[in-house]
Design a protein around this motif. Structure first.
Motif, mmCIF file in Angstrom:
data_model
loop_
_atom_site.group_PDB
_atom_site.id
_atom_site.type_symbol
_atom_site.label_atom_id
_atom_site.label_comp_id
_atom_site.label_asym_id
_atom_site.label_seq_id
_atom_site.Cartn_x
_atom_site.Cartn_y
_atom_site.Cartn_z
ATOM 1 N N ALA A 78 0.708 -1.282 -0.114
ATOM 2 C CA ALA A 78 -0.064 -0.107 0.064
ATOM 3 C C ALA A 78 1.019 1.269 0.013
ATOM 4 O O ALA A 78 2.016 1.165 0.600
ATOM 5 C CB ALA A 78 -0.870 0.099 1.236
ATOM 6 N N GLY A 79 0.406 2.462 -0.802
ATOM 7 C CA GLY A 79 1.183 3.422 -0.647
ATOM 8 C C GLY A 79 1.289 4.237 -2.118
ATOM 9 O O GLY A 79 1.625 5.338 -2.212
ATOM 10 N N SER A 80 1.211 3.232 -3.143
ATOM 11 C CA SER A 80 1.220 3.686 -4.516
ATOM 12 C C SER A 80 2.252 4.367 -4.928
ATOM 13 O O SER A 80 3.439 3.954 -4.561
ATOM 14 C CB SER A 80 -0.212 4.405 -4.706
ATOM 15 O OG SER A 80 -0.433 4.560 -6.274
ATOM 16 N N ALA A 81 2.020 5.535 -5.623
ATOM 17 C CA ALA A 81 3.417 6.486 -5.955
ATOM 18 C C ALA A 81 4.246 6.795 -5.139
ATOM 19 O O ALA A 81 5.461 7.033 -5.390
ATOM 20 C CB ALA A 81 2.700 7.592 -6.908
ATOM 21 N N TYR A 82 3.719 7.064 -4.008
ATOM 22 C CA TYR A 82 4.672 7.745 -2.841
ATOM 23 C C TYR A 82 5.744 6.415 -2.479
ATOM 24 O O TYR A 82 6.920 6.748 -2.292
ATOM 25 C CB TYR A 82 3.719 7.831 -1.415
ATOM 26 C CG TYR A 82 4.450 8.051 -0.350
ATOM 27 C CD1 TYR A 82 5.372 9.192 -0.221
ATOM 28 C CD2 TYR A 82 4.696 6.827 0.769
ATOM 29 C CE1 TYR A 82 6.277 9.171 1.047
ATOM 30 C CE2 TYR A 82 5.435 7.082 1.809
ATOM 31 C CZ TYR A 82 6.160 8.295 2.010
ATOM 32 O OH TYR A 82 6.733 8.169 3.154
ATOM 33 N N TRP B 272 8.619 12.648 -0.972
ATOM 34 C CA TRP B 272 7.859 13.388 -0.407
ATOM 35 C C TRP B 272 7.038 14.324 -1.059
ATOM 36 O O TRP B 272 5.851 14.728 -1.100
ATOM 37 C CB TRP B 272 8.777 14.559 0.388
ATOM 38 C CG TRP B 272 8.113 15.479 1.073
ATOM 39 C CD1 TRP B 272 7.986 16.855 0.225
ATOM 40 C CD2 TRP B 272 7.143 15.769 2.241
ATOM 41 N NE1 TRP B 272 6.986 17.808 1.068
ATOM 42 C CE2 TRP B 272 6.619 17.123 1.975
ATOM 43 C CE3 TRP B 272 7.035 15.116 3.320
ATOM 44 C CZ2 TRP B 272 5.932 17.899 3.309
ATOM 45 C CZ3 TRP B 272 6.238 15.461 4.085
ATOM 46 C CH2 TRP B 272 5.705 16.935 4.240
ATOM 47 N N ILE B 273 7.738 14.686 -2.348
ATOM 48 C CA ILE B 273 6.816 15.475 -3.530
ATOM 49 C C ILE B 273 5.786 14.692 -4.075
ATOM 50 O O ILE B 273 4.636 15.231 -3.882
ATOM 51 C CB ILE B 273 7.838 16.061 -4.479
ATOM 52 C CG1 ILE B 273 9.065 17.039 -4.042
ATOM 53 C CG2 ILE B 273 7.039 16.824 -5.702
ATOM 54 C CD1 ILE B 273 9.863 17.348 -5.074
ATOM 55 N N ILE B 274 5.823 13.425 -4.005
ATOM 56 C CA ILE B 274 4.701 12.596 -4.670
ATOM 57 C C ILE B 274 3.662 12.691 -3.595
ATOM 58 O O ILE B 274 2.483 12.859 -3.735
ATOM 59 C CB ILE B 274 5.324 11.484 -4.846
ATOM 60 C CG1 ILE B 274 5.808 11.191 -6.247
ATOM 61 C CG2 ILE B 274 4.116 10.477 -4.856
ATOM 62 C CD1 ILE B 274 4.905 11.540 -7.416
ATOM 63 N N GLY B 275 4.221 12.398 -2.367
ATOM 64 C CA GLY B 275 3.023 12.340 -1.180
ATOM 65 C C GLY B 275 2.335 13.600 -0.918
ATOM 66 O O GLY B 275 1.169 13.700 -0.762
ATOM 67 N N GLY C 90 4.952 22.705 0.547
ATOM 68 C CA GLY C 90 5.460 21.256 0.981
ATOM 69 C C GLY C 90 6.782 21.308 1.232
ATOM 70 O O GLY C 90 7.244 20.332 2.150
ATOM 71 N N LEU C 91 7.451 21.699 0.260
ATOM 72 C CA LEU C 91 8.956 21.759 0.517
ATOM 73 C C LEU C 91 9.289 22.654 2.053
ATOM 74 O O LEU C 91 10.315 21.998 2.453
ATOM 75 C CB LEU C 91 9.702 22.309 -0.695
ATOM 76 C CG LEU C 91 9.629 21.507 -1.769
ATOM 77 C CD1 LEU C 91 10.321 22.362 -2.996
ATOM 78 C CD2 LEU C 91 10.325 20.103 -1.837
#
Length: 473
Positions: A89-93, A106-109, A454-455
């Motif tokens: 579970a978590g996909s693209a992250y 982090w950017i993806i999440g 986010g950053l």
């Protein structure tokens, strides 16, 4: 430690399998296809189709669906490879953490907030529009000031029904509501039935003159009809395809993920693409595309030609379907932030479990407030654009991740292999980025500002508390 330090596949699997709680493996290929269709068919089809036709492509919105489908097909093949390699579970992250390091993860999440949380807000606005139409069918008029946000074509104070559905579903999630595969399958049957009814009955009600011109001339403004309109329309209705990647989040619950994940992801995409093209063709043939300008419930407008009882049944079915999409999106968002918090990148509040309900209730509560503000005070077009650009960025990074993984882990087992690497991932990047480029400059500004926020959080908090940067116990 480098900002691009990756988390090994072995460590990802060990952390997922460790601890006392495990996800039950109950999903087969049919369940996964149903999950994909259930997540895909929603506001994008029932709302943004009309908006993209009226503002961007005219009847050629069917071509916009084709362009968006091509981009999704390339990304879908990349998702399939990752989901069989890393059935977690978590996909693209999770995929970004394994291939391109913590910063990109982090950017993806953070970017997935635009897909799930803002996506839920988008669907809630459309939910509100259809509820208003349903009340109107029974001669009940809701106050305009309470069903429109201040920036709608018809300005109001707040979109109260949209806020209401977010509050209700968030509360349900906090007390532990979960969707079984059987319930999801029933909802899928209802949604597909609605689409098929509109196509089959509406086909005989189309008017040839509504298809002329099929591709209206460009107005001189990029994105307003012509070829650029088809591309911007593809970026707008791309929202209609959002959800197939939700199948990858269920990889840990699949009985045979190595075999079934590609079937679920690609199968749901193919079925929905065929339905979408036929649906858009009928919708723009029944009613002139100009009629849909600013209309968040174009299907209700088009089926006004149907018998009254059928209109009500279709609208009620759409409302029920929207409710499940909102639930899936808010559930998905809490999962992503739960995973990020568990990795130390976000405060523990996002992974705190309620002692009685066993849910990340504080995470759900925070997003209830956040999403309801978006639902109540932003128009559907802005929300849809923000969701699309966020998802397209995630797809671009996943496609790049396949190329990186083939270089860094060439011998890792790959039950499903993306064909023609690096050609397919590169084409996926190009098509998805072309759709991103087609979105208006205001949407890009919002994305940049969102990523900057986010950053700031990552460098102010996440980098200091990351478990990857601490010795394993």
């Amino acid at each position: 430690m480098s900002l691009f330090e990756t988390k090994s596949l072995d460590r990802i699997k060990a952390e997922a399998e460790g601890g006392e709680q495990h996800l039950k493996k109950t999903l087969g290929p049919f369940n996964l296809i149903a999950l994909g269709i259930g997540a895909i068919i929603g506001a994008g089809l029932f709302s943004l189709t009309g908006i993209a036709a009226a503002d961007n492509a005219g009847p050629a919105v069917v071509l916009s669906f084709v362009v968006a489908a091509i981009g999704c097909a390339f990304a879908g093949m990349c998702y399939s490879e990752f989901s069989t390699m890393i059935p977690i579970a978590g996909s693209a992250y999770t995929y970004a953490y394994a291939t391109m390091g913590e910063l990109l993860a982090w950017i993806i999440g953070w970017d997935l907030v635009l897909e799930y949380a803002v996506g839920a807000a988008t669907v809630s606005v459309s939910w509100s529009s259809y509820v208003t139409k349903l009340f109107h069918m029974y001669s009940i008029e809701l106050p305009p000031s309470l069903v429109h946000c201040p920036w709608d074509p018809t300005p109001g104070i707040i979109n109260l029904p949209a806020v209401f559905i977010i509050l209700i579903i968030s509360c349900l999630l906090m007390i532990g509501i979960s969707e079984s595969a059987r319930v999801n399958a029933v909802i899928v049957v209802i949604k597909v039935a609605i689409v098929l009814i509109v196509i089959s009955i509406g086909w005989g009600m189309t008017h040839p003159e509504n298809y002329v011109p099929f591709l209206p001339d460009n107005t001189g403004v990029f994105g307003e009809f012509g070829i650029s309109g088809v591309m911007q329309g593809a970026a707008v209705i791309f929202f209609a395809y959002i959800g197939f990647d939700a199948v990858s989040t269920a990889a840990q619950e699949a009985k045979k993920p190595q075999r079934d994940m590609p079937i679920g992801i690609i199968g749901s995409l193919v079925i929905c693409t065929v339905l979408y093209i036929l649906f858009a063709r009928v919708l723009t043939g029944m009613v002139n595309y100009k009629t849909f300008h600013g209309d968040a419930s174009p299907v209700a407008t088009a089926v006004a030609l149907f018998p009254t009882w059928m209109q009500s049944a279709l609208v009620i079915g759409i409302i029920a379907g929207y409710s499940s999409v909102i639930l899936v999106m808010l559930l998905g968002q809490s999962r992503v932030f739960f995973s990020m918090s568990r990795d130390g990148l976000l405060p523990k509040v996002f992974s705190d479990i309620h002692p009685k309900f066993k849910t990340p209730w504080r995470c759900n509560l925070i997003f209830m407030i956040f999403v309801s503000l978006f639902s109540g005070f932003l128009p559907i077009s802005n929300l849809g654009h923000m969701t699309s650009i966020g998802t397209l960025l995630a797809f671009v990074i996943v496609c790049i991740g396949i190329i990186v993984m083939r270089k860094t882990n060439p011998d890792a087992p790959r039950p499903y292999r993306t064909p023609l690497v690096p050609i397919v991932p590169i084409l996926g990047v190009l098509v998805c980025f072309a759709m991103m480029y087609s979105l208006n400059i205001e949407t890009w500004y919002r994305l940049v500002i969102w990523l900057a926020i986010g950053l700031a959080i990552y460098f102010g908090y996440g980098i200091k508390h990351s478990h990857l940067r601490q010795p394993r116990r």
